[in-house]
Design an enzyme around this catalytic site. Structure first.
Site, short mmCIF file in Angstrom:
data_model
loop_
_atom_site.label_atom_id
_atom_site.label_comp_id
_atom_site.label_asym_id
_atom_site.label_seq_id
_atom_site.Cartn_x
_atom_site.Cartn_y
_atom_site.Cartn_z
N GLY A 176 3.86 -44.32 22.97
CA GLY A 176 3.99 -45.02 24.25
C GLY A 176 3.14 -44.32 25.30
O GLY A 176 1.96 -44.05 25.08
N GLU A 216 -1.82 -43.78 22.33
CA GLU A 216 -2.04 -45.23 22.40
C GLU A 216 -2.12 -45.80 23.82
O GLU A 216 -2.85 -46.75 24.07
CB GLU A 216 -0.97 -45.97 21.59
CG GLU A 216 0.46 -45.71 22.05
CD GLU A 216 1.50 -46.38 21.16
OE1 GLU A 216 1.11 -47.20 20.32
OE2 GLU A 216 2.70 -46.07 21.32
N SER A 235 7.52 -14.47 7.03
CA SER A 235 8.46 -14.33 5.91
C SER A 235 9.09 -15.68 5.63
O SER A 235 9.63 -16.30 6.54
CB SER A 235 9.55 -13.31 6.28
OG SER A 235 10.66 -13.45 5.43
N ARG A 261 23.50 -36.72 -13.75
CA ARG A 261 23.40 -35.31 -14.11
C ARG A 261 23.82 -34.39 -12.96
O ARG A 261 23.82 -34.78 -11.80
CB ARG A 261 21.95 -34.97 -14.49
CG ARG A 261 21.60 -35.42 -15.90
CD ARG A 261 20.24 -34.90 -16.31
NE ARG A 261 19.96 -35.32 -17.69
CZ ARG A 261 18.81 -35.77 -18.15
NH1 ARG A 261 17.79 -35.87 -17.32
NH2 ARG A 261 18.65 -36.10 -19.40
N MET A 295 14.50 -19.09 -3.34
CA MET A 295 14.27 -17.69 -2.98
C MET A 295 15.26 -17.23 -1.92
O MET A 295 15.86 -18.03 -1.22
CB MET A 295 12.83 -17.50 -2.51
CG MET A 295 11.84 -17.46 -3.66
SD MET A 295 10.19 -17.06 -3.09
CE MET A 295 9.41 -16.65 -4.64
N ASP A 335 11.73 -16.15 3.96
CA ASP A 335 13.18 -16.00 3.85
C ASP A 335 13.91 -16.16 5.18
O ASP A 335 15.12 -16.32 5.21
CB ASP A 335 13.55 -14.63 3.26
CG ASP A 335 13.10 -14.48 1.82
OD1 ASP A 335 12.93 -15.52 1.16
OD2 ASP A 335 12.91 -13.35 1.36
N GLY A 392 6.64 -8.63 7.24
CA GLY A 392 8.10 -8.50 7.28
C GLY A 392 8.52 -7.18 7.91
O GLY A 392 7.71 -6.47 8.52
N HIS A 397 7.76 -19.39 -7.08
CA HIS A 397 6.71 -19.20 -6.08
C HIS A 397 6.11 -20.50 -5.53
O HIS A 397 5.23 -20.45 -4.68
CB HIS A 397 5.61 -18.28 -6.63
CG HIS A 397 6.02 -16.84 -6.58
ND1 HIS A 397 6.93 -16.30 -7.46
CD2 HIS A 397 5.69 -15.85 -5.71
CE1 HIS A 397 7.12 -15.03 -7.16
NE2 HIS A 397 6.37 -14.73 -6.10
N CYS A 442 0.84 -1.21 0.00
CA CYS A 442 0.00 0.00 0.00
C CYS A 442 0.87 1.26 0.00
O CYS A 442 1.47 1.60 1.02
CB CYS A 442 -0.92 -0.01 1.22
SG CYS A 442 -1.97 1.43 1.34
#
Length: 712
Positions: free
Chosen positions: A509, A563, A135, A172, A179, A137, A89, A269, A60
């Site tokens: 357990g 359990e 974030s 290969r 990122m 990162d 962030g 992303h 914004c």
């Protein structure tokens, strides 16, 4: 972020506050109208398993100007909102702090313009702000982990694991870009977790001539019969001259110099999406509750704070101290002061011991846990780097007494051919409660066996997380993810039906860690564990609670049972009781998860936790061996040379097993005190139970700790 939003809303309602959603971030605050809506208990249902944020987020420009902030202040005053919980962030948090500093001036301006009256200005005179860092990162100073980082690591490791199979088949080299424009955390940690050959991060540019060094390393690995190479590059990676290091440049270099078949994969992303990991859900839920408590305790004199995680403890830090330190890192990188940038990130110096040749054995004891291979690999390789001869013991203590001991080299996989016993040196063992008891027996047998007077260290590794002396164990995170993933699927299966309750049995357990923390991460209504006794009245109250829930828009229930929680109230009994008592209101299904909780690929957390504590254990063994080497032999019988290395609140600590004896319930194989029991009231509050919440363990406002330069 959704787990944090859910926790803030439900904890806010629990403390009888009015809670509002502000949709689309600061833009929604500036625009007002339908962007600011009151939140209800039901409005945050079924969102734990959803990635991203359901209330939206947006940049914004308007909020950066005073005019925009004036509009935002007007919208908040109209609704009587005087407490803001900001998830974002350093930019979002800096904006929030500026907004708070200007608040009285903004109110004055609104009063002069006739947009608010004096009563509104007086009743809204203070604005309190608390921040949570969201974030992927992990680039915010002051917290060990930001919300979203662990989930991003899951996405990366899933891709790398898949790529490694094809790379191995075709021999290969793969170059992966992850990122991290200004922070190399994702690249570095994923490289550690997958055993990459080379990694590039922005904070530590390679020295001149790195091209030759890298190609030589790749060539040596191929000569050692390694069929693949993995190179991980952070998107902001640079060389020492501030020139970008791109995946395509690396690919061309490898093809030109070595002729290897090389491919580039850019994850993009993908890392931001997907289902949140169990760690992120628990972290965000803890942080959300802590944020509400911080707002309740805030006053005009307390600085805006950010809720952080240090080790395994929630702390509160002054928001601007964290922001300034985060910005200092970027400034240091811009000025090519890379050592300063790394120091500000919180680097702990790696103390490399001078090579010393001792024999050190590694053995595993008890049931398997995901992440053990990472620990063994780290122990062996760090041991070899320290100059030791490393041995692998096959099949635990049975293999030990049969002499199934084999020297293990850098690139070896562990195989079990017999071998003569090793000469005395150090011993490191991994696994759970059985390993703890075994190490205690070895320590107690020292007076009768001089050969046992050597340094011994245990690494906790068990899915049950029931070892005394540590908050966390290798393998527990992977198991939690398996439980949460299954619960998500089970809940989804009910989306086409109405009024259904699922009873799910977990392992562990007598330890209720998996059930309790899994229940918190999956959004369970009730969790039955051994540590918190329950009777038929509790069961009846839980059924009535679910009956009331079915009258709302949330017509689905989730009940977890450890359990061994009760000898008589078995999973079948609880299922039959719920079926009978819920007749005409809801129907029931049961599911026993079983050994699926013990298998699967290790999570990034378990791989890295295993790697870190194994490396630290070998360094401790090296130091202790040198100190106890006299007259041509190793001899030490002091209690502090038979230790367990565990995470205790904020730090990794070596603790003598003899001292941990009194803290252990050997009959039920659990510690007498368990930190996670304090999370149970939190789970109950988020499930709409009326309960008391102990705030004695909540975070206190502290200051950011800086890692000082060596010379200081």
């Amino acid at each position: 972020m959704n787990a944090a939003v859910r926790a803030v809303v439900r904890m806010g309602i629990y403390v009888e506050a009015k809670v509002y959603f502000i949709h689309e971030g600061y833009q929604g605050m500036v625009d007002g109208g339908d962007n600011i809506k009151e939140a209800t208990w039901e409005s945050v249902s079924s969102m734990l398993q959803v990635g991203g944020t359901v209330i939206g987020s947006a940049r914004c420009k308007e909020f950066r100007g005073r005019e925009g902030r004036l509009k935002a202040a007007h919208n908040l005053v109209q609704r009587g909102i005087t407490n803001l919980c900001v998830i974002g962030g350093d930019g979002s948090l800096t904006g929030a702090n500026l907004f708070r500093e200007e608040w009285s001036g903004l109110l004055e301006e609104l009063l002069q313009q006739g947009l608010i009256d004096e009563e509104a200005a007086r009743s809204n005179s203070e604005l309190h702000i608390v921040g949570m860092v969201g974030s992927i990162d992990n680039d915010f100073c002051g917290t060990d982990m930001t919300i979203g980082t662990d989930s991003a690591l899951h996405r990366i490791i899933e891709v790398v694991d898949a790529i490694m199979t094809t790379a191995q088949s075709h021999q290969r080299t793969f170059v992966l870009e992850v990122m991290g424009r200004h922070c190399g955390y994702l690249a570095l940690v994923s490289a550690l977790a997958c055993g990459a050959d080379w990694v590039f991060i922005p904070e530590m540019p390679p020295k001149d001539g790195w091209e030759d060094s890298m190609c030589q390393k790749l060539s040596e690995n191929r000569a050692d019969k390694k069929r693949l190479n993995i190179i991980i590059v952070a998107e902001g990676a640079i060389d020492s001259h501030n020139k970008a290091i791109t995946p395509d440049y690396i690919k061309d270099l490898v093809v030109r110099c070595l002729g290897f078949d090389t491919r580039v994969t850019i994850l993009g992303h993908v890392q931001r999406g997907g289902t949140p990991s169990a760690f992120d859900r628990v972290l965000a839920s803890r942080m959300g509750v802590e944020a509400v408590l911080a707002l309740l305790e805030a006053s005009a004199t307390t600085p805006a704070c950010v809720v952080s995680l240090v080790g395994n403890q929630a702390v509160r830090l002054p928001l601007m101290e964290c922001v300034q330190m985060t910005q200092e890192v970027q400034k240091a990188m811009d000025e090519k002061k890379f050592e300063e940038a790394v120091r500000l990130r919180g680097r702990r110096e790696w103390t490399h011991n001078r090579p010393s040749s001792f024999n050190v054995a590694v053995l595993n004891v008890g049931a398997p846990a995901a992440g053990m291979n990472a620990a063994v690999r780290a122990a062996v390789r760090v041991g070899i780097t320290e100059g030791h001869k490393m041995f692998a013991v096959s099949d635990g203590f049975e293999g030990f007494y049969k002499g199934e001991i084999k020297e293990i080299k850098w690139g070896d996989r562990i195989t079990p051919p017999p071998h003569p016993p090793i000469p005395p040196g150090g011993l490191t063992s991994c696994y759970g409660h059985q390993a703890f008891e075994s190490l205690l027996q070895l320590y107690e047998a020292r007076p009768g066996y001089e050969e046992l007077c050597i340094p011994m260290c245990m690494l906790p590794a068990t899915i049950s997380n029931n070892v005394c002396g540590t908050d966390l164990s290798i393998g527990a995170d992977t198991s939690l993810n398996a439980i949460v993933e299954t619960c998500d699927r089970i809940k989804q299966s009910a989306s086409g039906t109405k009024r259904r309750v699922f009873i799910i049995e977990t392992m562990g357990g007598y330890c209720g860690y998996l059930a309790s923390v899994g229940g918190l991460a999956a959004g369970a209504d009730t969790v039955y564990i051994y540590e918190e006794p329950f009777d038929i009245r509790d069961l009846q109250a839980n059924v009535e609670h679910l009956t009331q829930k079915m009258k709302t828009s949330i017509q689905r229930g989730l009940v977890l049972r450890n359990e061994n929680s009760n000898e008589n109230f078995t999973t079948d009994f609880i299922y039959q009781l719920y079926t009978e008592e819920g007749k005409g209101v809801f129907d029931c299904r049961k599911n026993i998860l079983g050994h699926m909780q013990q298998g699967g690929a290790p999570s990034p957390f378990d791989r890295n936790f295993g790697t870190k504590i194994a490396a630290k254990a070998i360094q401790w063994i090296t130091k202790t061996l040198k100190e106890s080497y006299k007259g041509g032999r190793v001899f030490t019988n002091s209690e502090d040379t038979a230790c367990l290395l565990g995470m205790r609140r904020r730090a990794l600590v070596f603790q003598p097993v003899s001292q941990l004896r009194d803290e252990t319930d050997f009959v039920h194989r659990i510690p007498k005190e368990q930190w996670w029991l304090k999370l149970r009231p939190l789970m109950k509050i988020l499930a709409k139970y009326k309960t008391s919440y102990d705030v004695s363990d909540s975070g206190q406002l502290e200051h950011v700790t800086r890692v000082r330069p060596r010379e200081a």
